[in-house]
Design a protein around this motif. Structure first.
Motif, PDB file in Angstrom:
ATOM      1  N   MET B  59     -36.253 -44.199 -87.816  1.00 53.48           N
ATOM      2  CA  MET B  59     -36.563 -42.811 -87.514  1.00 53.48           C
ATOM      3  C   MET B  59     -35.670 -42.379 -86.372  1.00 53.48           C
ATOM      4  O   MET B  59     -35.262 -43.201 -85.557  1.00 53.48           O
ATOM      5  N   PRO B  60     -35.376 -41.094 -86.272  1.00 51.78           N
ATOM      6  CA  PRO B  60     -34.659 -40.639 -85.076  1.00 51.78           C
ATOM      7  C   PRO B  60     -35.583 -40.787 -83.866  1.00 51.78           C
ATOM      8  O   PRO B  60     -36.802 -40.732 -84.018  1.00 51.78           O
ATOM      9  N   GLY B  61     -34.990 -40.962 -82.714  1.00 51.22           N
ATOM     10  CA  GLY B  61     -35.823 -41.134 -81.511  1.00 51.22           C
ATOM     11  C   GLY B  61     -36.354 -42.558 -81.439  1.00 51.22           C
ATOM     12  O   GLY B  61     -35.670 -43.518 -81.776  1.00 51.22           O
ATOM     13  N   LYS B  62     -37.585 -42.692 -81.034  1.00 51.86           N
ATOM     14  CA  LYS B  62     -38.201 -44.004 -80.848  1.00 51.86           C
ATOM     15  C   LYS B  62     -38.198 -44.774 -82.166  1.00 51.86           C
ATOM     16  O   LYS B  62     -38.642 -44.257 -83.187  1.00 51.86           O
ATOM     17  N   SER B  63     -37.714 -46.004 -82.122  1.00 51.95           N
ATOM     18  CA  SER B  63     -37.600 -46.748 -83.376  1.00 51.95           C
ATOM     19  C   SER B  63     -38.934 -47.351 -83.794  1.00 51.95           C
ATOM     20  O   SER B  63     -39.844 -47.537 -82.987  1.00 51.95           O
ATOM     21  N   GLY B  64     -39.029 -47.638 -85.077  1.00 52.40           N
ATOM     22  CA  GLY B  64     -40.231 -48.258 -85.622  1.00 52.40           C
ATOM     23  C   GLY B  64     -40.551 -49.580 -84.939  1.00 52.40           C
ATOM     24  O   GLY B  64     -41.707 -49.914 -84.682  1.00 52.40           O
ATOM     25  N   MET B  65     -39.483 -50.332 -84.630  1.00 56.21           N
ATOM     26  CA  MET B  65     -39.675 -51.626 -83.957  1.00 56.21           C
ATOM     27  C   MET B  65     -40.374 -51.448 -82.609  1.00 56.21           C
ATOM     28  O   MET B  65     -41.268 -52.204 -82.251  1.00 56.21           O
ATOM     29  N   ASP B  66     -39.928 -50.434 -81.867  1.00 53.14           N
ATOM     30  CA  ASP B  66     -40.543 -50.180 -80.550  1.00 53.14           C
ATOM     31  C   ASP B  66     -42.019 -49.833 -80.699  1.00 53.14           C
ATOM     32  O   ASP B  66     -42.852 -50.278 -79.910  1.00 53.14           O
ATOM     33  N   ILE B  67     -42.300 -49.007 -81.721  1.00 53.80           N
ATOM     34  CA  ILE B  67     -43.694 -48.615 -81.931  1.00 53.80           C
ATOM     35  C   ILE B  67     -44.536 -49.846 -82.248  1.00 53.80           C
ATOM     36  O   ILE B  67     -45.619 -50.044 -81.695  1.00 53.80           O
ATOM     37  N   LEU B  68     -44.002 -50.681 -83.136  1.00 51.68           N
ATOM     38  CA  LEU B  68     -44.713 -51.913 -83.491  1.00 51.68           C
ATOM     39  C   LEU B  68     -45.039 -52.710 -82.251  1.00 51.68           C
ATOM     40  O   LEU B  68     -46.159 -53.168 -82.050  1.00 51.68           O
ATOM     41  N   GLU B  69     -44.028 -52.863 -81.407  1.00 51.32           N
ATOM     42  CA  GLU B  69     -44.209 -53.678 -80.211  1.00 51.32           C
ATOM     43  C   GLU B  69     -45.287 -53.096 -79.304  1.00 51.32           C
ATOM     44  O   GLU B  69     -46.126 -53.815 -78.781  1.00 51.32           O
ATOM     45  N   GLU B  70     -45.241 -51.783 -79.142  1.00 51.89           N
ATOM     46  CA  GLU B  70     -46.225 -51.166 -78.245  1.00 51.89           C
ATOM     47  C   GLU B  70     -47.644 -51.285 -78.789  1.00 51.89           C
ATOM     48  O   GLU B  70     -48.581 -51.524 -78.026  1.00 51.89           O
ATOM     49  N   ILE B  71     -47.768 -51.108 -80.101  1.00 51.67           N
ATOM     50  CA  ILE B  71     -49.105 -51.207 -80.692  1.00 51.67           C
ATOM     51  C   ILE B  71     -49.603 -52.650 -80.599  1.00 51.67           C
ATOM     52  O   ILE B  71     -50.748 -52.914 -80.213  1.00 51.67           O
ATOM     53  N   GLU B  72     -48.713 -53.572 -80.885  1.00 55.92           N
ATOM     54  CA  GLU B  72     -49.069 -54.986 -80.796  1.00 55.92           C
ATOM     55  C   GLU B  72     -49.535 -55.317 -79.373  1.00 55.92           C
ATOM     56  O   GLU B  72     -50.503 -56.043 -79.172  1.00 55.92           O
ATOM     57  N   GLY B  73     -48.827 -54.751 -78.408  1.00 60.46           N
ATOM     58  CA  GLY B  73     -49.182 -55.017 -77.017  1.00 60.46           C
ATOM     59  C   GLY B  73     -50.534 -54.428 -76.633  1.00 60.46           C
ATOM     60  O   GLY B  73     -51.279 -55.029 -75.871  1.00 60.46           O
ATOM     61  N   SER B  74     -50.848 -53.263 -77.172  1.00 61.78           N
ATOM     62  CA  SER B  74     -52.105 -52.651 -76.713  1.00 61.78           C
ATOM     63  C   SER B  74     -53.300 -53.123 -77.540  1.00 61.78           C
ATOM     64  O   SER B  74     -54.406 -53.189 -77.027  1.00 61.78           O
ATOM     65  N   ASP B  75     -53.111 -53.419 -78.816  1.00 64.72           N
ATOM     66  CA  ASP B  75     -54.212 -53.970 -79.608  1.00 64.72           C
ATOM     67  C   ASP B  75     -53.665 -54.760 -80.790  1.00 64.72           C
ATOM     68  O   ASP B  75     -53.400 -54.199 -81.855  1.00 64.72           O
ATOM     69  N   PRO B  76     -53.517 -56.066 -80.620  1.00 63.90           N
ATOM     70  CA  PRO B  76     -52.906 -56.882 -81.681  1.00 63.90           C
ATOM     71  C   PRO B  76     -53.759 -56.930 -82.951  1.00 63.90           C
ATOM     72  O   PRO B  76     -53.267 -57.354 -83.995  1.00 63.90           O
ATOM     73  N   ASN B  77     -55.009 -56.485 -82.860  1.00 65.01           N
ATOM     74  CA  ASN B  77     -55.863 -56.546 -84.045  1.00 65.01           C
ATOM     75  C   ASN B  77     -55.685 -55.352 -84.982  1.00 65.01           C
ATOM     76  O   ASN B  77     -56.299 -55.309 -86.039  1.00 65.01           O
ATOM     77  N   VAL B  78     -54.868 -54.384 -84.562  1.00 67.18           N
ATOM     78  CA  VAL B  78     -54.569 -53.278 -85.479  1.00 67.18           C
ATOM     79  C   VAL B  78     -53.547 -53.785 -86.497  1.00 67.18           C
ATOM     80  O   VAL B  78     -52.547 -54.401 -86.131  1.00 67.18           O
ATOM     81  N   VAL B  79     -53.838 -53.552 -87.773  1.00 69.13           N
ATOM     82  CA  VAL B  79     -52.927 -54.054 -88.805  1.00 69.13           C
ATOM     83  C   VAL B  79     -51.733 -53.111 -88.934  1.00 69.13           C
ATOM     84  O   VAL B  79     -51.899 -51.900 -89.093  1.00 69.13           O
ATOM     85  N   LYS B  80     -50.534 -53.693 -88.824  1.00 73.36           N
ATOM     86  CA  LYS B  80     -49.332 -52.881 -88.857  1.00 73.36           C
ATOM     87  C   LYS B  80     -48.534 -53.153 -90.127  1.00 73.36           C
ATOM     88  O   LYS B  80     -48.235 -54.304 -90.439  1.00 73.36           O
ATOM     89  N   ILE B  81     -48.241 -52.091 -90.859  1.00 76.08           N
ATOM     90  CA  ILE B  81     -47.465 -52.235 -92.083  1.00 76.08           C
ATOM     91  C   ILE B  81     -46.195 -51.413 -91.929  1.00 76.08           C
ATOM     92  O   ILE B  81     -46.228 -50.272 -91.452  1.00 76.08           O
ATOM     93  N   VAL B  82     -45.090 -52.009 -92.309  1.00 77.34           N
ATOM     94  CA  VAL B  82     -43.798 -51.376 -92.119  1.00 77.34           C
ATOM     95  C   VAL B  82     -43.360 -50.688 -93.409  1.00 77.34           C
ATOM     96  O   VAL B  82     -43.441 -51.269 -94.482  1.00 77.34           O
ATOM     97  N   ILE B  83     -42.939 -49.454 -93.282  1.00 80.04           N
ATOM     98  CA  ILE B  83     -42.335 -48.756 -94.419  1.00 80.04           C
ATOM     99  C   ILE B  83     -40.837 -48.817 -94.191  1.00 80.04           C
ATOM    100  O   ILE B  83     -40.370 -48.469 -93.103  1.00 80.04           O
ATOM    101  N   THR B  84     -40.107 -49.284 -95.157  1.00 79.71           N
ATOM    102  CA  THR B  84     -38.691 -49.378 -94.888  1.00 79.71           C
ATOM    103  C   THR B  84     -37.849 -49.006 -96.090  1.00 79.71           C
ATOM    104  O   THR B  84     -38.151 -49.373 -97.218  1.00 79.71           O
ATOM    105  N   GLY B  85     -36.806 -48.245 -95.797  1.00 79.83           N
ATOM    106  CA  GLY B  85     -35.903 -47.831 -96.851  1.00 79.83           C
ATOM    107  C   GLY B  85     -34.816 -48.859 -97.057  1.00 79.83           C
ATOM    108  O   GLY B  85     -34.130 -48.867 -98.053  1.00 79.83           O
TER     109      GLY B  85
END
Ligand code: ATP
Ligand code: MG
Lengths: 128, 372
Positions: B59-85
């Protein structure tokens, strides 16, 4: 004749307090007993004791710690020697080690329940 | 997450993707919110408390990887699924390492997204269940601590205190026969108190808490102090105590009290399970990155079948009530936990009738790995 030295026991176990009281009165101390922190503070305000024997776990598991902290951070009371009485030496979340915790707890001494009369009297005599 | 109605956040810069995800998943009964870039996504994340987050990697701006990392850091129990082209293996692996649970390549069919979300929800359910279980266990543990300390220890302590008063003659004269009996009562209750506090320590043992207070400790000093402490017992049982140590043993990281407990337990066993004229030897040495402790004796020894179980809680070779040597069977199980909390290992070798050797190794530079 000099006046008897006054000791205040703050402990919610009436049997334990009565036994300790007996030991101390037999050594010619004047002993008052308070069954909780409030009564203890009331007694202290009425007349400042020469020493306090303070139980750690009363209604809450850290009542004694808090009372000790309050007394040692109050100019009127910081001079009263406090002996902390614990039933358990090491419980998770309430780690209690005179060497490391003594620094911030500022109690003058520690005893563990039950205690031999001689040991108790020695500790008390050292502080009074 | 109530029933199968989950909260799902979709972060993707392509409107089509956001809209189609929202449509498909809402139809299935889920609550869906979407965001068109990373910053908005994280904002929504913080307020919405989703069970599942679907994140576009590119995505433009903040990358998906960064978002993943931040979510993982704040609550690792949230299930994260990656959409990728660009579902290359490496970006998927990268995302997984940042805590993603699964990925879905663009474009996808409604069936594909349903399936992957359903799997993610199953995962989420397991997370939440194990979390609830952990909380429940912690609650039980805490209740046990207060039960044991308050309800069991306190009455015993008060009783002993009265007995001490009577024995001290402060409650008037008693006959010597009565005194003897009260003395026995006192001893028996004190043994029970000792058992309770050992068991309590074991039940509430928390290696992470302990490691917070680790300091540099000289095992030479600990061994010397322990031998000093046990000298009376050894003399009584006519056992000679031997200490062998180099002058320049390096320190280890540990807790003085706990290390003392380790030595006291193992050495007292070497004395207790021994015969008059026997010996108990403590040998310290350094090898590679470790400090080793060997505590050996020429006592009763332990046969193979028993040897495997001596570290079990309450296990005693002679488990009879009236066994000649008294004990609770907790000593070595406590020792094992304490050794492991120091990053060390312990094992025992023995020959029945000949003697026993305990070997303990401690790493010199132990740093406990912090979780979370
Ligand atoms: N050095 C030894 N020689 C022979 N037997 C031993 C030795 N050390 C331990 N054992 C056996 O292993 C058992 C378990 O030992 P452990 O120290 O855990 O418990 P305990 O000594 O019975 O009780 P306590 O809790 O008082 O230590 C003992 O009962 C004993 O049978
Ligand atoms: Mg033992």
């Amino acid at each position: 004749m000099t006046q008897k030295k006054r000791i205040l026991i703050v402990d919610d176990d009436p049997d334990f307090a009565a036994a300790i009281q007996k030991i101390l009165t037999s050594a010619d101390y004047h002993v008052d007993v308070a069954g909780n922190v409030n009564d203890g503070m009331k007694a202290i305000k009425e007349e400042i004791p020469d020493l306090i024997l303070l139980d750690v776990m009363m209604e809450r598991y850290d009542d004694g710690f808090n009372m000790c902290y309050d007394l040692k951070h109050d100019d009127r009371y910081r001079g009263i020697p406090i002996i902390i009485v614990t039933a358990v030496t090491e419980v998770t979340g309430l780690k209690f080690d005179p060497q490391t915790d003594g620094e911030y707890l500022e109690a003058d001494d520690y005893v563990q329940k039950p205690i031999s009369p001689e040991a108790l009297l020695t500790k008390v005599a050292r502080l009074i | 997450m109530s029933g199968e109605r989950a909260r799902i956040l979709v972060v993707d810069d392509e409107k089509v993707i956001r809209d189609s995800c929202t449509r498909i998943l809402t139809t299935e009964g889920h609550i869906v919110k979407s965001a068109e870039d990373g910053n908005i996504g994280l904002e929504v994340f913080r307020e919405f408390h989703p069970d599942i987050v679907l994140v576009d990697l590119k995505m433009p701006g903040k990358s998906g990887m960064d978002i993943l990392e931040e979510i993982e850091g704040s609550d690792p129990n949230v299930v994260k699924i990656v959409i990728t082209g660009y579902a290359t293996v490496s970006s998927a692996v990268d995302a997984m390492q940042r805590g993603a649970y699964d990925f879905i390549p663009k474009p996808f069919t409604p069936e594909e997204i349903s399936l992957i979300v359903a799997r993610g929800l199953e995962r989420r359910r397991l997370f939440l269940e194990s979390e609830a279980l952990r909380v429940e266990q912690e609650r039980i543990r805490r209740n046990m601590i207060s039960l044991v300390s308050h309800e069991l220890r306190a009455p015993l302590a008060a009783t002993v205190q009265y007995l001490e008063v009577i024995l001290g003659g402060m409650a008037g004269k008693i006959s010597s026969e009565a005194k003897e009996m009260i003395d026995r009562c006192n001893i028996r209750i004190k043994e029970l108190l000792e058992l309770l506090s050992r068991w309590l320590n074991l039940a509430t043992f928390d290696p992470d808490k302990m490691a917070e207070h680790f300091q540099d400790i000289s095992l030479s000093n600990i061994a010397t102090e322990s031998i000093e402490l046990l000298k009376p017992l050894a003399e009584e049982k006519k056992i000679s105590l031997i200490l062998e140590k180099p002058d320049d043993l390096p320190p280890i990281k540990g807790s003085k009290v706990s290390l003392g407990e380790i030595f006291n337990n193992v050495i007292s066993n070497a004395i207790k399970y021994n015969k008059a004229g026997g010996w108990a030897k403590v040998k310290l040495y350094e090898r590679d990155e470790e400090v080793w402790v060997e505590i050996s004796d020429n006592g009763s020894g332990i046969s193979e079948e028993h040897l495997q179980r001596i570290f079990d809680e309450f296990y005693r070779v002679d488990g009879r009530r009236n066994a000649p040597v008294k004990g609770s069977g907790l000593g070595l199980s406590i020792v094992k936990r304490l050794v492991e909390a120091h990053g060390g290992m312990i094992d025992a070798k023995s020959r029945f009738g000949e003697g026993t050797t305990f070997r303990i190794s401690f790493p010199k530079f132990f740093q406990r790995q912090k979780e979370g």
